[in-house]
Design an enzyme around this catalytic site. Structure first.
Site, short mmCIF file in Angstrom:
data_model
loop_
_atom_site.label_atom_id
_atom_site.label_comp_id
_atom_site.label_asym_id
_atom_site.label_seq_id
_atom_site.Cartn_x
_atom_site.Cartn_y
_atom_site.Cartn_z
N ASP A 1 18.28 -64.66 93.07
CA ASP A 1 17.27 -65.59 93.55
C ASP A 1 16.83 -65.10 94.94
O ASP A 1 17.61 -64.48 95.65
CB ASP A 1 17.86 -67.00 93.63
CG ASP A 1 16.91 -67.97 94.26
OD1 ASP A 1 15.79 -68.13 93.74
OD2 ASP A 1 17.29 -68.58 95.29
N ASP B 1 14.64 -67.06 97.67
CA ASP B 1 14.65 -68.03 98.77
C ASP B 1 15.96 -68.82 98.78
O ASP B 1 16.30 -69.47 97.80
CB ASP B 1 13.45 -68.96 98.65
CG ASP B 1 12.14 -68.19 98.69
OD1 ASP B 1 11.97 -67.39 99.62
OD2 ASP B 1 11.32 -68.37 97.77
#
Length: 190
Positions: free
Chosen positions: A8, A10
Site C-alpha cells: 500500500d 499512503d
C-alpha cells in the site's frame, strides 16, 4: 512465478497525507527505506497497489499520478516490479470514475491484475498495508498479510478475511516478519 510483496502507498510506504500527489510532501514512513531494500535483496518483486480516489472525487487529475509514482520510485531507491492504482470511487464527483469497481481495495483486482501481468505467485506473496481494507484485499487474492498498526485503521471491523496474519509497528518490523517466515522467497511458510 515470483513471490511478491504488495505494498500500500499512503500510510504504509509514505507518511499519510490525505489525497497527496505533490512530490514535495512525500516522506517515507518509519523503516521503509531499509525494509524495502531487504525485501528486494531477498528476491521479492515489489508491487505498489494503491487506491487513489482523489481522481474520482475531483481533487486531482489522473495525470498527477505518474509524477508522484516517479518520485516514489526515486525515494524507495529499489526497483518496483509494478505500480497499480485505482482511481475509482462510487461516491465520486467525476462521472467517468464514479462507480463500484473490482480494483478498489478491499477488492483484490489490482493484485490479481499484477499477478497476471508480472507472472507472480499469489500464494507465496504478501501484502503490507495500514488498514484492514488492505488486509482484506490480500486475503481475497490469496496472499499472506501484515498490518502496519500505526494508528491509521479506525474501524477495526475484524472478520476472518479482515484479520491480518501478522501485525507490525513499522515497515522494517513488517519486513522482519516476512523474512522470518521465508529463509528465501522459495518456499515461504504461512
Amino acid at each position: 512465478m515470483l513471490p511478491a510483496i504488495f505494498l500500500d502507498k499512503d500510510g504504509t510506504l509514505l507518511e499519510d497525507v490525505p489525497y497527496n500527489v505533490d512530490p514535495a510532501h512525500m516522506r517515507l514512513g518509519a523503516g521503509v527505506a531499509t525494509g524495502v531494500r531487504r525485501l528486494h535483496e531477498a528476491g521479492f518483486a515489489l508491487v505498489v497497489v494503491t487506491n487513489q480516489s482523489g481522481v474520482a472525487r475531483g481533487y486531482f487529475p489522473e495525470s498527477a499520478i505518474a509524477p508522484m509514482e516517479r518520485h516514489l520510485r526515486h525515494l524507495l531507491g529499489v526497483p518496483l516490479a509494478g505500480f497499480y492504482y485505482c482511481p475509482h470511487h462510487p461516491a465520486g464527483t467525476v462521472a467517468r470514475y464514479a462507480f463500484r469497481c473490482r480494483c478498489r481495495k478491499p477488492e483484490p483486482g489490482m493484485l490479481r491484475r499484477a499477478a497476471a501481468e508480472l507472472n507472480l505467485d499469489l500464494e507465496r506473496s504478501w501484502l503490507v498495508g495500514d488498514i484492514l481494507n488492505d488486509v482484506e484485499a490480500g486475503w481475497r487474492a490469496g496472499c499472506r498479510t501484515v498490518l502496519l498498526d500505526n494508528g491509521n485503521e479506525t474501524e477495526w471491523i475484524l472478520t476472518p478475511g479482515r484479520s491480518p496474519h501478522h501485525t507490525a509497528a513499522t515497515f522494517d518490523q513488517a519486513a522482519d516478519v516476512i523474512l522470518q517466515h521465508c529463509s528465501s522467497p522459495l518456499p515461504c511458510k504461512p
